[in-house]
Enzyme design. Structure first.
Site, PDB file in Angstrom:
ATOM      1  N   THR A 221       0.814  -1.220   0.000  1.00  0.00           N
ATOM      2  CA  THR A 221       0.000   0.000   0.000  1.00  0.00           C
ATOM      3  C   THR A 221       0.851   1.275   0.000  1.00  0.00           C
ATOM      4  OG1 THR A 221      -0.042  -0.015   2.396  1.00  0.00           O
ATOM      5  CG2 THR A 221      -1.898  -1.083   1.283  1.00  0.00           C
ATOM      6  N   LYS A 222       2.176   1.160   0.065  1.00  0.00           N
ATOM      7  CA  LYS A 222       3.022   2.345   0.240  1.00  0.00           C
ATOM      8  C   LYS A 222       3.260   3.045  -1.096  1.00  0.00           C
ATOM      9  CE  LYS A 222       2.841   1.421   4.487  1.00  0.00           C
ATOM     10  NZ  LYS A 222       3.674   0.905   5.542  1.00  0.00           N
TER      11      LYS A 222
END
Ligand SMILES: *Cc1c(COP(=O)(O)O)cnc(C)c1O
Length: 383
Positions: A183-184
């Site tokens: 998700t980064k």
């Protein structure tokens, strides 16, 4: 209402990284090899730091950071209650004691004055987290560290693009740790990297991240023949695979265009939600560069008529996935049991955590998706 569900925090994976993963599979270098070395070089160049050491997660990097900086049982490490559990767990895994200082209500980052109040004779380190991608106020934090001879570990899981007074996040303290979790801002699936200016710390991260062995496994079987290895210390198995670096090598080339895309989305949210009775992210001064990792709303039931959880569920029913970053650390049961922490101990973080709702901010979002998010928020609040 949108016809398909908009998943929160989706990575953008493009053909070059898919081809590179396939090439890795065909080359038989699955584990730590030349692609990891190349990815480390590219991140080091992006961050302008001499040493970058790839690992299999940011959590592993935070743990190793505590280990190589020599933290011992009884040593206290001051960190923030407005973070993911991994920041605190890493301190505990190293045998040290986490201590929480409350955050500033606008920046949502560690408040240097609150940090000062938590210093004791046992304090050995600070572990600031650049929350949502906004830099912590590093000058006062570094001044406190200098005054009390503390080491500083920057949790840069949200902060690849973050800068503070011309310095890149992760290069200001002794060690900085990036995350490439799915998700980064850029991803390798699972992955992390430790940044440092110190050749000695870099060497120890490298050794301790691969069993405590003195040479990389991949060099043992290189063209110049077999070399014996030594085991210098009892280390960990935290190395990154070439399969992961194959993804990261291409992701890093898009870090700036993706930041630009998130900036467009951010500005649209700011202008098209300006009249809605929910708190929008605070602005920041010109000497800061925000990594724009999370767009965190503050949902105050007294103002908008819905609790955070009610708005989250309403958006979910409208096919919009959102996130909660974060419930404050003292709201989580294990920390209450283990350290006796209570929600009221860090009242600012607890209030923020109770009201926090993150809107999707991935570069994968098209203009239509962003419009759907805005329309859904307005519909849920009947605006
Ligand atoms: C994601 C995250 C981590 C952990 O990263 P991993 O790479 O998943 O281990 C640590 N700290 C913060 C603030 C995070 O958001």
């Amino acid at each position: 209402m949108r016809s398909s569900y908009l998943v929160f925090g989706q990575p953008l994976i493009e053909p070059p990284e898919i081809d590179e993963v396939v090439a890795s599979m065909k080359s038989s270098w699955l584990g730590t090899g030349p692609k990891v070395a190349e990815f480390e070089k590219r991140i080091a160049a992006y961050k302008g730091v001499p040493h970058a050491l790839a690992l299999n997660s940011c959590t592993a990097g935070l743990h190793l950071a505590c280990v190589v900086l020599g933290l011992q049982p009884g040593d206290e490490v001051i960190t923030t209650p407005m973070t993911f559990c991994a920041s605190v767990n890493a301190i505990v895994h190293a045998g040290a004691t986490p201590v929480l200082a409350d955050v500033d209500p606008a920046t949502m980052n560690l408040d240097p004055e609150q940090v000062r109040r938590k210093i004791t004779k046992r304090t050995k380190a600070l572990l600031p987290v650049h929350f949502a991608g906004r830099p912590c106020d590093m000058d006062p934090l570094m001044a406190i560290a200098k005054e009390h001879r503390l080491v500083v570990i920057e949790d840069c899981a949200h902060a690849i693009e973050t800068e503070y007074r011309g310095q890149k996040a992760g290069t200001i303290g002794d060690l900085g740790v990036l995350s490439f979790y799915s998700t980064k801002n850029i991803v390798t699936g699972e992955g992390g990297m430790v940044l440092t200016r110190s050749p000695e710390l870099a060497r120890r991260i490298k050794v301790m991240g691969l069993h405590g062995m003195s040479a990389d496994a991949w060099k043992r079987f290189s063209d110049d023949g077999y070399k014996h290895y030594d085991v210098e210390e009892i280390g960990f198995k935290y190395n990154m695979m070439d399969l992961q670096a194959a993804i990261g090598l291409h992701q890093i080339t898009r870090v700036e265009p993706w930041w630009q895309r998130r900036w467009q989305i951010w500005q649209r949210y700011m202008s098209e939600l300006a009249d809605v009775p929910i708190g929008l992210p605070a602005g920041w001064p010109a000497h800061e560069r925000h990594a724009l990792h999370l767009f965190v709303l503050q949902v105050d039931q007294a103002r908008c008529g819905l609790s955070r959880d009610e708005l989250l569920m309403a958006l979910h029913r409208l096919n919009i996935g959102t996130g909660v970053h974060y419930r404050s650390i003292p709201s989580l049961s294990v920390y209450q049991r283990r350290f006796g922490w209570q929600r009221e101990d860090t009242p600012v973080a607890t209030t923020i955590g109770d009201r926090a709702l993150s809107l999707p901010l991935s570069p994968k979002l098209g203009d239509g998706d962003v419009g759907d998010v805005i329309a859904a928020v307005r519909a849920a609040l009947r605006r």
